[in-house]
Design a protein around this motif. Structure first.
Motif, PDB file in Angstrom:
ATOM      1  N   ASP A 446      72.391  56.843  84.923  1.00 15.13           N
ATOM      2  CA  ASP A 446      71.597  58.010  85.332  1.00 15.13           C
ATOM      3  C   ASP A 446      70.239  57.504  85.801  1.00 15.13           C
ATOM      4  O   ASP A 446      69.395  57.119  84.998  1.00 15.13           O
ATOM      5  CB  ASP A 446      71.472  58.949  84.123  1.00 15.13           C
ATOM      6  CG  ASP A 446      70.619  60.170  84.413  1.00 15.13           C
ATOM      7  OD1 ASP A 446      70.098  60.303  85.533  1.00 15.13           O
ATOM      8  OD2 ASP A 446      70.466  61.000  83.496  1.00 15.13           O
ATOM      9  N   THR A 451      61.378  60.478  95.954  1.00 13.06           N
ATOM     10  CA  THR A 451      61.049  59.987  97.290  1.00 13.06           C
ATOM     11  C   THR A 451      59.813  59.088  97.191  1.00 13.06           C
ATOM     12  O   THR A 451      59.731  58.038  97.826  1.00 13.06           O
ATOM     13  CB  THR A 451      60.739  61.184  98.223  1.00 13.06           C
ATOM     14  OG1 THR A 451      61.867  62.066  98.188  1.00 13.06           O
ATOM     15  CG2 THR A 451      60.467  60.726  99.643  1.00 13.06           C
ATOM     16  N   ASP A 535      57.187  65.813  86.749  1.00 14.43           N
ATOM     17  CA  ASP A 535      58.307  66.114  85.862  1.00 14.43           C
ATOM     18  C   ASP A 535      57.859  66.124  84.408  1.00 14.43           C
ATOM     19  O   ASP A 535      56.987  65.345  84.012  1.00 14.43           O
ATOM     20  CB  ASP A 535      59.413  65.057  86.006  1.00 14.43           C
ATOM     21  CG  ASP A 535      60.178  65.219  87.306  1.00 14.43           C
ATOM     22  OD1 ASP A 535      60.924  66.203  87.423  1.00 14.43           O
ATOM     23  OD2 ASP A 535      60.008  64.377  88.211  1.00 14.43           O
ATOM     24  N   ARG A 550      61.119  69.932  86.448  1.00 15.94           N
ATOM     25  CA  ARG A 550      59.817  70.018  87.119  1.00 15.94           C
ATOM     26  C   ARG A 550      58.865  70.903  86.328  1.00 15.94           C
ATOM     27  O   ARG A 550      59.275  71.883  85.715  1.00 15.94           O
ATOM     28  CB  ARG A 550      59.979  70.618  88.524  1.00 15.94           C
ATOM     29  CG  ARG A 550      60.883  69.843  89.438  1.00 15.94           C
ATOM     30  CD  ARG A 550      60.332  68.496  89.804  1.00 15.94           C
ATOM     31  NE  ARG A 550      59.029  68.553  90.435  1.00 15.94           N
ATOM     32  CZ  ARG A 550      58.391  67.476  90.893  1.00 15.94           C
ATOM     33  NH1 ARG A 550      58.963  66.279  90.798  1.00 15.94           N
ATOM     34  NH2 ARG A 550      57.221  67.588  91.453  1.00 15.94           N
TER      35      ARG A 550
HETATM   36  C1  WT7 Z   1      62.902  64.772  91.798  1.00 19.05           C
HETATM   37  C2  WT7 Z   1      62.702  63.902  93.005  1.00 19.05           C
HETATM   38  C3  WT7 Z   1      65.436  60.221  93.975  1.00 19.05           C
HETATM   39  C4  WT7 Z   1      66.367  60.692  94.921  1.00 19.05           C
HETATM   40  C5  WT7 Z   1      66.782  62.110  94.887  1.00 19.05           C
HETATM   41  C6  WT7 Z   1      65.706  63.153  94.747  1.00 19.05           C
HETATM   42  C7  WT7 Z   1      64.510  64.986  90.118  1.00 19.05           C
HETATM   43  C8  WT7 Z   1      65.805  62.847  90.466  1.00 19.05           C
HETATM   44  C9  WT7 Z   1      66.697  62.566  88.498  1.00 19.05           C
HETATM   45  C10 WT7 Z   1      67.394  62.182  87.315  1.00 19.05           C
HETATM   46  C11 WT7 Z   1      66.420  64.026  86.235  1.00 19.05           C
HETATM   47  C12 WT7 Z   1      65.894  63.717  88.455  1.00 19.05           C
HETATM   48  C13 WT7 Z   1      63.120  64.930  89.497  1.00 19.05           C
HETATM   49  C14 WT7 Z   1      62.309  64.193  90.548  1.00 19.05           C
HETATM   50  N1  WT7 Z   1      65.360  63.872  89.698  1.00 19.05           N
HETATM   51  N2  WT7 Z   1      66.615  62.067  89.755  1.00 19.05           N
HETATM   52  N3  WT7 Z   1      68.191  61.111  87.267  1.00 19.05           N
HETATM   53  N4  WT7 Z   1      67.218  62.950  86.202  1.00 19.05           N
HETATM   54  N5  WT7 Z   1      65.753  64.448  87.334  1.00 19.05           N
HETATM   55  O1  WT7 Z   1      64.512  62.787  95.384  1.00 19.05           O
HETATM   56  O2  WT7 Z   1      63.793  64.910  96.490  1.00 19.05           O
HETATM   57  O3  WT7 Z   1      62.110  63.147  95.868  1.00 19.05           O
HETATM   58  O4  WT7 Z   1      63.252  64.552  94.118  1.00 19.05           O
HETATM   59  O5  WT7 Z   1      64.298  64.904  91.533  1.00 19.05           O
HETATM   60  O6  WT7 Z   1      62.651  66.231  89.323  1.00 19.05           O
HETATM   61  O7  WT7 Z   1      60.928  64.431  90.470  1.00 19.05           O
HETATM   62  P1  WT7 Z   1      63.360  63.856  95.547  1.00 19.05           P
END
Ligand code: WT7
Length: 684
Positions: A446, A451, A535, A550
């Protein structure tokens, strides 16, 4: 921690909550793991934080440098009270990321004949194999073609393409000549595309005529042309040329091309094939400074306007390469598949740059999980013998609905590691992934990141980290997380609060394109001295991190971040709408979905057709991923006396949580009752 495993590979280190049961399926599976056990992880982690110069110098050694680094490895400021925020990694060194992910593999590592990508089309009849030699030649041709169009180092190139090889060719061609790519996911609307083109002042747009997503035909060129029209109307047309790929599916199927009307502007549009005709397949790379920009990728911002996240060459190269190697425990005989779209950061880092830097063989998949049948993903895993598989919780939850049967038709014994990304994974989906897809053989990795982080920042390592369903576990090398309370104080041990990072790692973003102020206010102002992720997070007694979601006005729909503000702005544009407020509501497959409250102007009627118009409005302004699931008529909204909408209350109404707590700050508490009585039970 010294876990012991029982016969099911479940590790039970003492009494604990059911969801905190740990799993350690790696025994005997990873005899040649890069990080064989937790002690080895701890030792490397210690080195990465206590001797970062040596740690990263070792990593950098594997790459080609036109000019080696001579100054300090890392320079930065994370404290707004001490001046501008900046991060510089190996500044002064010269290299080229395209050279490192292609030429180095072909010329130094003898991987020219190795498959870089198995491209698998939306239709199972369409597929293509691309070796490193072929990839290098195609990228060089594209690089030379872009030069013919006048593209120079530092220019921005917008890319609006489906998941076809030309997408990889174009992004790497930009990297080769020092142009900055700005890839816009091909599911975004013309307005979103236009906004991104204008913000980055792109001179070139590369798109395709059309694409099938499942059985749905999407006229990409039409959307792209509308976007350019819009840019023109705003008197801000910067795009001089629009390069159009004739999509494979349309070349080979006569009936599809009939359905597609491709708008054409002779003064601007040019077919990809015509442009590439006769162009040389050799191209000297542009030698870039470590801190020259590599790409811009837009991500939603809580004010509604997307932010252009900027990544630079060297830090991103080293970080995506190293995370790919360790997090998937990559070995040369692996076949790796990440199902994300390259239009998102996951695809940038873990379909293009990370895997290629390691000389990996990847599957590049154009289609969707359930087309033409619900076993498509499993079919592809069997077809190519995929050993490392990386997908999103939303896809897992979708496939869970069809049960075990579709998987039982395929041989999934090649699988070794299962990754997930995008949102917190619920333990039920985690266990299904582990039990049914991985047959209790494969660790579920996990990966938490953003980004902005460029690559994984919290993640297990396959052979090393005992797993807990729902936890992204421990920091990657060089990453120093902390949890802060409301007052900005670090809390130790078992605790919950804001997830922040104390120091930069090489892959962290360098800024928001053209907007230093927004960079600082979004990520650094709330808690000076830290990078703030946005987060919430809990740390358990074993030091494991659990992302709780978030804590700003952002929501995560199918692993994609949206801001409530951008959806509200779209709804408010409708002539019947006086005001709109949007909150998130849990959703069984998407994780979260949009629940919208709209207040209409006087004498406007709330009915089905208005609801459809509002949905269309959001799709047009943002794209289909932002389509609201619920739209409720709100004669009034709960506001404080100063006029601020109380989103907490709206969220509780959307979720049917009756215990509303203190409402004394509301200007008119009665409105809550009305909204409750009219809440939507079923999706719109
Ligand atoms: C947000 C970032 C990183 C690529 C996909 C999204 C959430 C992402 C997890 C995880 C819990 C996660 C967070 C983060 N998030 N991976 N493994 N467990 N939450 O990229 O669009 O920049 O989004 O996605 O909230 O801040 P993004």
């Amino acid at each position: 921690m010294s876990p012991v495993s029982d016969s099911t590979n479940r590790v039970i280190p003492g009494p604990q909550e059911p969801e905190e049961k740990t799993y350690h399926p790696s025994d005997g599976l990873f005899t040649d793991a890069h990080v064989p056990d937790f002690d080895a992880y701890l030792a490397l982690y210690k080195k990465s934080t206590e001797e970062p110069e040596e740690f990263w110098a070792d990593v950098a050694q594997e790459f080609y440098w036109k000019k080696p680094a001579s100054g300090p490895m890392l320079q930065y400021n994370f404290d707004v009270n001490k001046g501008n925020i900046y991060i510089k990694f190996m500044e002064g060194a010269k290299t080229n990321i395209c050279y490192n992910v292609l030429d180095r593999n072909v010329h130094e590592r003898n991987l020219g004949e190795k498959v870089a990508y198995y491209w698998e089309g939306n239709s199972p009849d369409h597929h293509q194999t691309i070796t490193y030699n072929q990839l290098l030649r195609n990228v060089c041709r594209c690089a030379n073609a872009l030069k013919l169009l006048g593209v120079k180092k530092g220019d921005r190139v917008a890319i609006y393409l489906p998941m076809i090889p030309e997408l990889v060719y174009t992004m790497l061609a930009c990297a080769r000549i020092g142009a900055v790519h700005s890839i816009v996911f091909a599911g975004f609307s013309s307005e979103s595309l236009c906004e991104r083109i204008m913000d980055a002042q792109c001179n070139i747009l590369v798109t395709a005529d059309g694409v099938y997503r499942g059985d749905k035909l999407i006229n990409l060129k039409k959307i792209a042309s509308e976007a350019l029209e819009r840019c023109k109307e705003s008197m801000a047309l910067c795009v001089q040329k629009c390069v159009v790929v004739k999509h494979h599916a349309f070349r080979t199927s006569s009936d599809a091309s009939n359905k597609l009307q491709t708008p054409w502007d002779e003064s601007c549009d040019i077919w990809w094939d015509d442009l590439m005709d006769g162009v040389s397949d050799k191209c000297e790379p542009e030698w870039m400074d470590s801190e020259d920009p590599l790409f811009i990728l837009y991500t939603s911002g809580s004010t509604g306007k997307p932010k252009g996240v900027v990544h630079t060459v060297t830090g991103y190269m080293l970080y995506t390469s190293l995370t790919f190697k360790y997090v998937f425990d990559y070995h040369h005989d692996d076949v790796y598949w990440c199902t994300a779209d390259i239009g998102w950061i996951t695809g940038h880092s873990y379909i293009t740059y990370g895997p290629l830097a390691n000389g990996a063989t990847s599957v590049l998949f154009e289609g969707v999980p359930v087309y033409p049948h619900v076993g498509r993903l499993w079919e592809i895993i069997e077809k190519y013998g995929v050993s490392k598989f990386y997908t999103a919780p939303t896809a897992i939850r979708l496939l869970m609905k069809y049960g075990r049967e579709p998987l039982q038709r395929y041989d999934l014994s090649s699988l070794r590691v299962l990754g997930t990304v995008g949102e917190p994974i619920n333990p039920e989906a985690w266990l299904w992934y582990y039990d049914v897809v991985g047959q209790q053989r494969c660790p579920v990795i996990d990966t938490f990141w953003q980004t902005e982080t460029g690559g994984h920042v919290l993640t297990p390592l396959p052979a090393a980290t005992p797993l807990k369903p729902g936890s992204a576990t421990c920091p990657f090398f060089g990453v120093q997380p902390a949890i802060l309370n409301e007052h900005g104080e670090e809390v130790e041990g078992e605790a919950e609060g804001y997830l922040v990072f104390r120091k930069p790692w090489p892959g962290i973003m360098r800024g928001v394109y053209g907007n230093q102020e927004r960079f600082e206010s979004t990520y650094f102002r709330k808690f000076p001295g830290y990078y703030v992720t946005g987060d919430g997070c809990r740390r358990d007694k074993d030091g494991y991190y659990w992302i709780t979601g978030r804590i700003d006005d952002m929501l995560n729909v199918s692993g994609h971040l949206l801001s409530t503000a951008e959806v509200e702005a779209a709804l408010s544009e409708h002539p019947s709408v006086a005001e709109a407020a949007v909150v998130s509501r849990p959703h069984a497959v998407k994780g979260e979905c949009l629940y919208c409250f709209v207040t209409l102007k006087d004498h406007k009627e709330f009915n089905r057709s208005l609801m459809e118009e509002l949905k269309r409005k959001v799709r047009e302004k943002i794209g289909p991923i932002a389509t609201p699931d619920f739209i409720q008529n709100a004669p009034g909204l709960p506001k404080t006396r100063s006029g601020k909408i109380m989103r907490r209350v709206l969220r509780q109404i959307a979720r049917n949580e009756k215990d509303l707590g203190d409402l004394s700050t509301l200007a008119d508490p009665k409105v809550v009752e009305v909204l409750f009585s009219q809440r939507c039970e079923a999706a719109a």
